[in-house]
Design an enzyme around this catalytic site. Structure first.
Site, PDB file in Angstrom:
ATOM      1  N   GLN A 155       0.872  -1.186   0.000  1.00  0.00           N
ATOM      2  CA  GLN A 155       0.000   0.000   0.000  1.00  0.00           C
ATOM      3  C   GLN A 155       0.905   1.230   0.000  1.00  0.00           C
ATOM      4  O   GLN A 155       1.856   1.301   0.780  1.00  0.00           O
ATOM      5  CB  GLN A 155      -0.923   0.000   1.224  1.00  0.00           C
ATOM      6  CG  GLN A 155      -1.924  -1.148   1.238  1.00  0.00           C
ATOM      7  CD  GLN A 155      -3.078  -0.969   0.252  1.00  0.00           C
ATOM      8  OE1 GLN A 155      -3.187   0.047  -0.433  1.00  0.00           O
ATOM      9  NE2 GLN A 155      -3.934  -1.976   0.156  1.00  0.00           N
TER      10      GLN A 155
ATOM     11  N   TYR B 149      -7.366 -11.523  -2.822  1.00  0.00           N
ATOM     12  CA  TYR B 149      -6.370 -10.477  -3.115  1.00  0.00           C
ATOM     13  C   TYR B 149      -5.706 -10.009  -1.805  1.00  0.00           C
ATOM     14  O   TYR B 149      -5.634  -8.801  -1.527  1.00  0.00           O
ATOM     15  CB  TYR B 149      -7.021  -9.274  -3.820  1.00  0.00           C
ATOM     16  CG  TYR B 149      -7.983  -9.634  -4.917  1.00  0.00           C
ATOM     17  CD1 TYR B 149      -7.527  -9.946  -6.194  1.00  0.00           C
ATOM     18  CD2 TYR B 149      -9.364  -9.660  -4.686  1.00  0.00           C
ATOM     19  CE1 TYR B 149      -8.413 -10.276  -7.210  1.00  0.00           C
ATOM     20  CE2 TYR B 149     -10.259  -9.996  -5.689  1.00  0.00           C
ATOM     21  CZ  TYR B 149      -9.777 -10.302  -6.949  1.00  0.00           C
ATOM     22  OH  TYR B 149     -10.661 -10.623  -7.946  1.00  0.00           O
TER      23      TYR B 149
ATOM     24  N   ASN C  82      -1.670  -7.812   4.683  1.00  0.00           N
ATOM     25  CA  ASN C  82      -1.805  -6.466   5.240  1.00  0.00           C
ATOM     26  C   ASN C  82      -3.068  -6.321   6.087  1.00  0.00           C
ATOM     27  O   ASN C  82      -3.012  -5.897   7.239  1.00  0.00           O
ATOM     28  CB  ASN C  82      -1.807  -5.468   4.072  1.00  0.00           C
ATOM     29  CG  ASN C  82      -2.012  -4.036   4.500  1.00  0.00           C
ATOM     30  OD1 ASN C  82      -1.354  -3.572   5.429  1.00  0.00           O
ATOM     31  ND2 ASN C  82      -2.929  -3.343   3.845  1.00  0.00           N
TER      32      ASN C  82
ATOM     33  N   GLU D 152      -4.547 -15.335  -2.792  1.00  0.00           N
ATOM     34  CA  GLU D 152      -3.750 -14.326  -3.507  1.00  0.00           C
ATOM     35  C   GLU D 152      -3.011 -15.052  -4.631  1.00  0.00           C
ATOM     36  O   GLU D 152      -2.647 -16.214  -4.475  1.00  0.00           O
ATOM     37  CB  GLU D 152      -2.806 -13.704  -2.456  1.00  0.00           C
ATOM     38  CG  GLU D 152      -1.501 -13.141  -2.908  1.00  0.00           C
ATOM     39  CD  GLU D 152      -1.656 -11.848  -3.687  1.00  0.00           C
ATOM     40  OE1 GLU D 152      -2.420 -10.978  -3.280  1.00  0.00           O
ATOM     41  OE2 GLU D 152      -0.992 -11.740  -4.745  1.00  0.00           O
TER      42      GLU D 152
ATOM     43  N   CYS E  12      -9.127   0.580  -5.516  1.00  0.00           N
ATOM     44  CA  CYS E  12      -8.245   1.691  -5.903  1.00  0.00           C
ATOM     45  C   CYS E  12      -8.705   2.300  -7.230  1.00  0.00           C
ATOM     46  O   CYS E  12      -7.985   3.085  -7.827  1.00  0.00           O
ATOM     47  CB  CYS E  12      -6.796   1.214  -5.995  1.00  0.00           C
ATOM     48  SG  CYS E  12      -6.581  -0.180  -7.108  1.00  0.00           S
TER      49      CYS E  12
HETATM   50  C1  LIG Z   1      -4.577  -3.926  -4.527  1.00  0.00           C
HETATM   51  S1  LIG Z   1      -3.526  -5.263  -4.106  1.00  0.00           S
HETATM   52  C2  LIG Z   1      -4.066  -5.585  -2.458  1.00  0.00           C
HETATM   53  C3  LIG Z   1      -3.155  -6.428  -1.617  1.00  0.00           C
HETATM   54  C4  LIG Z   1      -3.465  -6.453  -0.114  1.00  0.00           C
HETATM   55  N1  LIG Z   1      -4.873  -6.503   0.148  1.00  0.00           N
HETATM   56  C5  LIG Z   1      -2.827  -5.284   0.616  1.00  0.00           C
HETATM   57  O1  LIG Z   1      -3.549  -4.497   1.240  1.00  0.00           O
HETATM   58  O2  LIG Z   1      -1.591  -5.185   0.586  1.00  0.00           O
HETATM   59  C6  LIG Z   1      -4.173  -6.538  -5.090  1.00  0.00           C
HETATM   60  C7  LIG Z   1      -3.543  -7.886  -4.876  1.00  0.00           C
HETATM   61  O3  LIG Z   1      -4.207  -8.809  -5.753  1.00  0.00           O
HETATM   62  C8  LIG Z   1      -3.271  -9.725  -6.272  1.00  0.00           C
HETATM   63  N2  LIG Z   1      -3.878 -10.226  -7.529  1.00  0.00           N
HETATM   64  C9  LIG Z   1      -3.842  -9.667  -8.764  1.00  0.00           C
HETATM   65  N3  LIG Z   1      -4.575 -10.384  -9.623  1.00  0.00           N
HETATM   66  C10 LIG Z   1      -5.099 -11.430  -8.919  1.00  0.00           C
HETATM   67  C11 LIG Z   1      -5.949 -12.518  -9.244  1.00  0.00           C
HETATM   68  N4  LIG Z   1      -6.410 -12.683 -10.485  1.00  0.00           N
HETATM   69  N5  LIG Z   1      -6.276 -13.379  -8.276  1.00  0.00           N
HETATM   70  C12 LIG Z   1      -5.827 -13.224  -7.007  1.00  0.00           C
HETATM   71  N6  LIG Z   1      -5.006 -12.215  -6.633  1.00  0.00           N
HETATM   72  C13 LIG Z   1      -4.651 -11.319  -7.573  1.00  0.00           C
HETATM   73  C14 LIG Z   1      -1.996  -8.939  -6.421  1.00  0.00           C
HETATM   74  O4  LIG Z   1      -0.869  -9.787  -6.376  1.00  0.00           O
HETATM   75  C15 LIG Z   1      -2.073  -7.988  -5.222  1.00  0.00           C
HETATM   76  O5  LIG Z   1      -1.394  -8.517  -4.115  1.00  0.00           O
END
Ligand SMILES: C[S@@+](CC[C@H](N)C(=O)[O-])C[C@H]1O[C@@H](n2cnc3c(N)ncnc32)[C@H](O)[C@@H]1O
Length: 345
Positions: A168, A197, A202, A218, A303
């Site tokens: 983040q 995700y 976090n 994830e 986001c």
């Molecule tokens: C916006 S980040 C949020 C991560 C976490 N919630 C945080 O607060 O740090 C989105 C997360 O989704 C994962 N991601 C992206 N595409 C995905 C998918 N198709 N399936 C599962 N996870 C995915 C990424 O690796 C990333 O860690």
């Protein structure tokens, strides 16, 4: 763009879906960014400068006020210590900071083995976690894992991650987001949580004591490795972190496919009261919406207001928005982070 302007624009965007009070969380207007990435500008005297791209042009900059203080203070010190050999073919520098650590990545268009000793020396002299990268090669000095310590409702939570993880971008707002998510969970409703995700945990780690069991998923292997480590750091035993894409998780719940990665987990034993999603900018796909709209409570961190709106239009067929929040995660930019809490109609 100021937060006040973003609030007006985005209230209008969501007005057809929600007309209750939207909680708004301000960020400090400067010194908030944990990650700062720069190009390198080589001038006619062979001096190097940090630079940013504007209209396809590389513009040298003196300072970057959005970056956390530790990054701002370290930027000139690093440049002063980069000798001619280290400057040659250097095209980028990335900083990543936490409350406890700082890492610096130098990006090269040359074989970094040739400057191994100079890299080692600068990392020792400045006592920094240094990563050097060139095409297909990476050398790490003093380790690359960063420790983070968040203060959530007065309680300290510990994390470790590296710059291959999703992080983040604003620690102050991140703490506010986690506290807001916690405030959506009523103690008497708590059962099990399904999180998609989840990154390196976090939110998950901070939510653990609010649920009996958590299944958190994830796509990235690195994130899951750190998530497992973060359970140990915080003495947490009730989270199962599994590397599954959201598509795979939907298939597993639909029993369309069996996964070795789920061999010790029986999805039927979870009594899920809440789902937490924090997807990338693209939002949720059709199958994920079909999966999550079966559950009573949905907490959606987004986001990207545009994809959030599209997803809420579908989720609002089965759920009602109870709470909405705007977080100024990316202060002084047009970007906005939202939190939405929905319950089944
Ligand atoms: C916006 S980040 C949020 C991560 C976490 N919630 C945080 O607060 O740090 C989105 C997360 O989704 C994962 N991601 C992206 N595409 C995905 C998918 N198709 N399936 C599962 N996870 C995915 C990424 O690796 C990333 O860690």
């Amino acid at each position: 763009m100021h937060f006040e302007e973003k609030i007006i624009l985005n209230k209008a965007l969501f007005s057809s879906l929600f007309n209750g009070e939207i909680q708004c969380f301000n960020s400090p207007s400067s010194a908030y960014r944990t990650r700062a990435e720069f190009s390198i500008y080589h001038d006619e005297n062979n001096k190097i400068h940090y630079a940013m791209h504007e209209n396809k042009k590389k513009i040298p900059i003196q300072k970057f006020e959005k970056a956390e203080k530790v990054i701002q203070e370290f930027m000139p010190i690093l440049l002063e210590n980069i000798n001619e050999k280290l400057a040659h073919k250097l095209f980028g520098i990335e900083f990543l900071s936490t409350k406890l650590d700082l890492s610096v990545t130098l990006l090269y268009h040359k074989n970094i083995e040739e400057i191994f000793e100079d890299l080692k020396k600068i990392s020792c002299d400045l006592n920094i976690k240094l990563i050097a990268r060139s095409k297909g090669k990476k050398i790490v000095f003093n380790g690359e894992n960063l420790r983070q310590e968040l203060d959530i409702n007065g309680k300290k939570i510990f994390y470790e991650f590296n710059n291959e993880c999703f992080i983040q971008p604003n620690t102050y707002i991140n703490e506010k987001m986690i506290e807001w998510v916690l405030s959506c969970i009523k103690k008497d409703e708590k059962k099990d949580l399904l999180e998609l995700y989840c990154g390196y945990g976090n939110f998950t780690i901070a939510l653990a004591s609010n649920f009996n069991e958590i299944l958190a998923t994830e796509i990235s292997k690195k994130n899951i490795e750190f998530a497992l480590r973060n359970c140990i750091l915080n003495d947490i035993l009730n989270i199962s972190f599994v590397r599954l894409s959201s598509e795979e998780l939907s298939q597993a719940f639909e029993k369309q496919r069996e996964f070795n990665r789920l061999k010790n987990i029986n999805l039927d034993t979870f009594n899920i009261s809440h789902v937490l999603v924090d997807p990338p900018r693209a939002g949720l796909d059709e199958n994920v919406i079909k999966l999550i709209n079966k559950f009573q409570n949905i907490i959606y961190i987004s986001c990207n207001p545009i994809t959030l709106k599209n997803d809420l239009e579908i989720l609002c067929n089965t759920h009602k928005i109870i709470r909405f929040a705007f977080f100024d995660q990316f202060a002084n930019t047009p970007h906005l982070e939202c939190g939405v809490y929905l319950t089944q109609k």
